[in-house]
Design a protein around this motif. Structure first.
Motif, PDB file in Angstrom:
ATOM      1  N   LYS A 454      52.091 -15.682   5.699  1.00 22.80           N
ATOM      2  CA  LYS A 454      52.121 -16.687   6.759  1.00 22.80           C
ATOM      3  C   LYS A 454      50.718 -17.163   7.133  1.00 22.80           C
ATOM      4  O   LYS A 454      50.546 -18.237   7.703  1.00 22.80           O
ATOM      5  N   VAL A 456      48.560 -17.890   4.864  1.00 25.25           N
ATOM      6  CA  VAL A 456      48.316 -18.946   3.873  1.00 25.25           C
ATOM      7  C   VAL A 456      49.518 -19.896   3.881  1.00 25.25           C
ATOM      8  O   VAL A 456      50.247 -20.032   2.907  1.00 25.25           O
ATOM      9  N   SER A 457      49.716 -20.531   5.012  1.00 23.11           N
ATOM     10  CA  SER A 457      50.832 -21.462   5.195  1.00 23.11           C
ATOM     11  C   SER A 457      50.366 -22.555   6.147  1.00 23.11           C
ATOM     12  O   SER A 457      49.287 -22.443   6.764  1.00 23.11           O
ATOM     13  N   PRO A 458      51.119 -23.619   6.301  1.00 23.56           N
ATOM     14  CA  PRO A 458      50.678 -24.700   7.187  1.00 23.56           C
ATOM     15  C   PRO A 458      50.358 -24.268   8.605  1.00 23.56           C
ATOM     16  O   PRO A 458      49.507 -24.862   9.272  1.00 23.56           O
ATOM     17  N   GLU A 459      51.033 -23.198   9.089  1.00 21.45           N
ATOM     18  CA  GLU A 459      50.767 -22.760  10.461  1.00 21.45           C
ATOM     19  C   GLU A 459      49.709 -21.664  10.546  1.00 21.45           C
ATOM     20  O   GLU A 459      49.340 -21.228  11.623  1.00 21.45           O
ATOM     21  N   THR A 461      45.822 -19.692   9.303  1.00 23.52           N
ATOM     22  CA  THR A 461      44.398 -20.052   9.322  1.00 23.52           C
ATOM     23  C   THR A 461      43.840 -20.296   7.926  1.00 23.52           C
ATOM     24  O   THR A 461      42.692 -20.720   7.793  1.00 23.52           O
ATOM     25  N   ARG A 463      45.449 -22.166   5.256  1.00 19.18           N
ATOM     26  CA  ARG A 463      46.307 -23.083   4.488  1.00 19.18           C
ATOM     27  C   ARG A 463      45.570 -23.681   3.283  1.00 19.18           C
ATOM     28  O   ARG A 463      46.186 -24.075   2.295  1.00 19.18           O
ATOM     29  N   ARG A 464      44.220 -23.714   3.339  1.00 21.37           N
ATOM     30  CA  ARG A 464      43.450 -24.279   2.224  1.00 21.37           C
ATOM     31  C   ARG A 464      43.269 -23.276   1.078  1.00 21.37           C
ATOM     32  O   ARG A 464      42.637 -23.584   0.087  1.00 21.37           O
ATOM     33  N   ALA A 466      46.080 -22.011  -0.282  1.00 20.70           N
ATOM     34  CA  ALA A 466      47.391 -22.045  -0.911  1.00 20.70           C
ATOM     35  C   ALA A 466      47.297 -22.468  -2.382  1.00 20.70           C
ATOM     36  O   ALA A 466      46.460 -23.292  -2.763  1.00 20.70           O
ATOM     37  N   GLN A 533      41.008 -20.728  -3.457  1.00 22.25           N
ATOM     38  CA  GLN A 533      41.987 -21.617  -4.102  1.00 22.25           C
ATOM     39  C   GLN A 533      41.470 -22.128  -5.446  1.00 22.25           C
ATOM     40  O   GLN A 533      42.194 -22.146  -6.449  1.00 22.25           O
TER      41      GLN A 533
END
Length: 561
Positions: A454, A456-459, A461, A463-464, A466, A533
């Motif tokens: 979670k 590594v998800s849109p919500e 810290t 998300r970049r 992913a 990433q």
């Protein structure tokens, strides 16, 4: 004459023997350093200084001299002129016999062809030269040989016993100027070449992380940076690089500080990547579960009869479940969980995850970091340590803590040295035995994996960080640096440590970037996560990491199985 040649003949002959006889050391060829696939990381090339004794060379054998000139690509007239130097005049004006004339510096294959000619009095002196074909590639792991032929740092130093081989010797005679007379060689013991060392390192992965890090350095100009890639199940280090770095072929051109392996020697306050320790410990001790509610709005909290100010958060999250504390990286939430553990348990869990002690790194520079004992804590430590402050950690310690969760709760000592290879017998000796310790249960590790996805998800810290088609688990860290005795709002150590695919991880990647120059704060999610990433996308085809059937890696209930 009678006195010299009869009465004292034996004694004088013995003295002459001592003066003329010499034992010459024959250097062994140093063993190679190889990656896991046999690619050369450090090698030894030999050069032959070809020369001749003009007093021994038969000048009438023009056919052999012509062959020699052709083999070494030298004009026949030039070669003949060199070998015609039978005498020279010394500084006192006296004539001296010339017993050594340098002809050319050649390679081993050329020297083999010279020897086949069989020209008496022509011989070569071998010297070895260490070289590193990848230049900066893996420099902090490989080390180098200095100008005094002494191994410095890295594998070169740690495994010198295997690499250096055993020198041989030659019994020969020298002239009045202590130059060897090739025609009077008596005995020779062949040197035993050094053994080869194979590492767990993957040359392609090492190239990937170094090129990716170079791009980040060019864009953000950090003070320092580290990237580590390993296999969580085996502890094998697949790649490790630091910035600044150096070229071991020209080590003297770089500052000494550039030679430091910051991944295992440098300490920093890890910040939020350390929160996995407090949360894992509380889950394992049964104090919380992922859906337990934590009040992240409270500004002060009572602990052991003392009101302690809580660390600040970027925004007021209110009361949220533990999984949100992890995903949103709440400092107050982590501090609250640390207080639930208490000082002794918080310290014990940090030790369990490998902080405050050496990781067992096979090379030099293994720092234990700085984890103060509970008796040395101040009133704020219990609220700061769970958030990754009041502790000094190395990038490798943080990396192994994340790898422990990836490996279903088992801490594995990092492995870099794979085996020693004997070039003569093809036998192999295994190095770095597998050392592992269970830290948390597989159940707790699976809970942590799910919560870390979670992040590594849109919500979350990170998300970049992913990777399309893959469930990635990990944790960001943004630690404020101490500048002039105070925590700065403008200088940070940004980090991200994570793994994928989350359910059955193939690799763990840790990125630590010290004081990147970017617009605004250098958050881990903005600086380190994109590098993760970038590296992850390049590792997928190289390691042939298959996409899982379902991006949701697993479902873990709140009830223990």
């Amino acid at each position: 004459m009678y006195f010299l040649q009869v009465l004292e003949a034996e004694e004088i002959a013995a003295e002459v023997e001592i003066v003329r006889k010499r034992l010459l050391k024959l250097e062994a060829r140093r063993g190679d350093i190889l990656d896991r696939n046999g690619n050369l990381l450090a090698g030894t090339r030999s050069r032959i200084l070809l020369g001749a004794d003009p007093q021994v060379v038969d000048g009438e054998q023009n056919s052999k001299l012509a062959m020699l000139a052709g083999v070494i690509d030298m004009d026949f007239a030039e070669l003949s002129a060199l070998l015609d130097r039978r005498e020279r005049i010394d500084s006192k004006g006296q004539a001296r016999l010339v017993r050594w004339v340098p002809i050319a510096e050649i390679d081993e294959d050329v020297y083999a062809a010279v020897q086949e000619i069989g020209l008496k009095g022509v011989y070569g002196n071998r010297r070895y030269e260490r070289y590193y074909p990848g230049k900066e590639l893996g420099a902090h792991l490989i080390g180098f040989i200095n100008k005094e032929q002494t191994p410095v740092m890295g594998v070169e130093s740690a495994l010198d016993y295997y690499l250096r081989g055993q020198s041989g010797w030659r019994e020969t005679e020298v002239d009045g100027r202590r130059r060897e007379l090739a025609a009077f060689r008596d005995r020779e013991v062949t040197p035993r070449d050094g053994m080869h060392i194979q590492l767990t390192l993957d040359l392609i992965i090492q190239s990937i992380i170094e090129s990716s890090l170079k791009e980040l350095v060019e864009a953000t100009q950090p003070e320092a940076a580290t990237v580590i890639v390993s296999c969580p199940r085996t502890g094998e280090i697949l790649g490790l690089t630091n910035y600044p770095t150096f070229d071991p072929n020209e080590f003297w051109e770089f500052p000494i500080a550039s030679q430091r392996n910051r991944a295992v020697s440098d300490q920093y306050e890890p910040g939020s990547t350390f929160k996995i320790v407090a949360v894992s410990g509380a889950l394992e001790d049964g104090l919380v579960h992922p859906d337990s509610e934590i009040n992240c709005s409270i500004q002060r909290k009572e602990f052991n009869g003392v009101s302690i100010p809580m660390p600040s958060d970027h925004r007021d999250l209110g009361t949220v479940p533990v999984r949100t504390v992890v995903a949103k990286s709440s400092n107050r939430g982590a501090a609250t969980i640390g207080m639930m553990l208490g000082e002794e348990r918080m310290y014990a869990w940090a030790r369990q995850f490998g902080f405050g002690q050496p990781v067992g790194w096979a090379l030099e520079g293994d720092s234990k970091g700085n984890l103060p004992m509970v008796k040395d804590w101040d009133g704020y430590t219990i609220s700061r340590l769970p958030t990754g402050y009041a502790i000094g950690a190395t990038p490798m310690q943080v990396h192994l803590a994340m790898a422990t969760i990836a490996n279903d709760g088992v801490w594995v000592q990092p492995r870099l040295l794979e085996k020693v290879l004997d070039p003569t017998s093809a036998q192999a000796i295994a190095l770095d035995p597998d050392k592992r310790t269970r830290v948390i249960s597989e159940y707790t590790a699976r809970q942590m994996k799910q919560m870390l996805t979670k992040v590594v998800s849109p919500e979350g810290t990170a998300r970049r960080a992913a990777l399309p088609g893959y469930a990635v688990a990990g944790k960001t860290g943004t630690a404020r640096k101490i500048i002039d005795g105070q925590y700065s709002h403008n200088h940070h150590v940004a980090s991200f440590s994570g793994f994928f695919p989350a359910k059955n991880p193939a690799v763990v990647i840790t990125v630590v970037v010290d004081d990147a120059k970017v617009d605004g704060p250098a958050y881990g999610g903005a600086v380190a996560a994109p590098l993760f990433q970038d590296i992850g996308m390049k590792l997928i085809p190289h390691l042939d990491i298959k996409k899982p059937d379902n991006l949701e890696p697993f479902i873990v209930s709140n009830d223990r199985i």
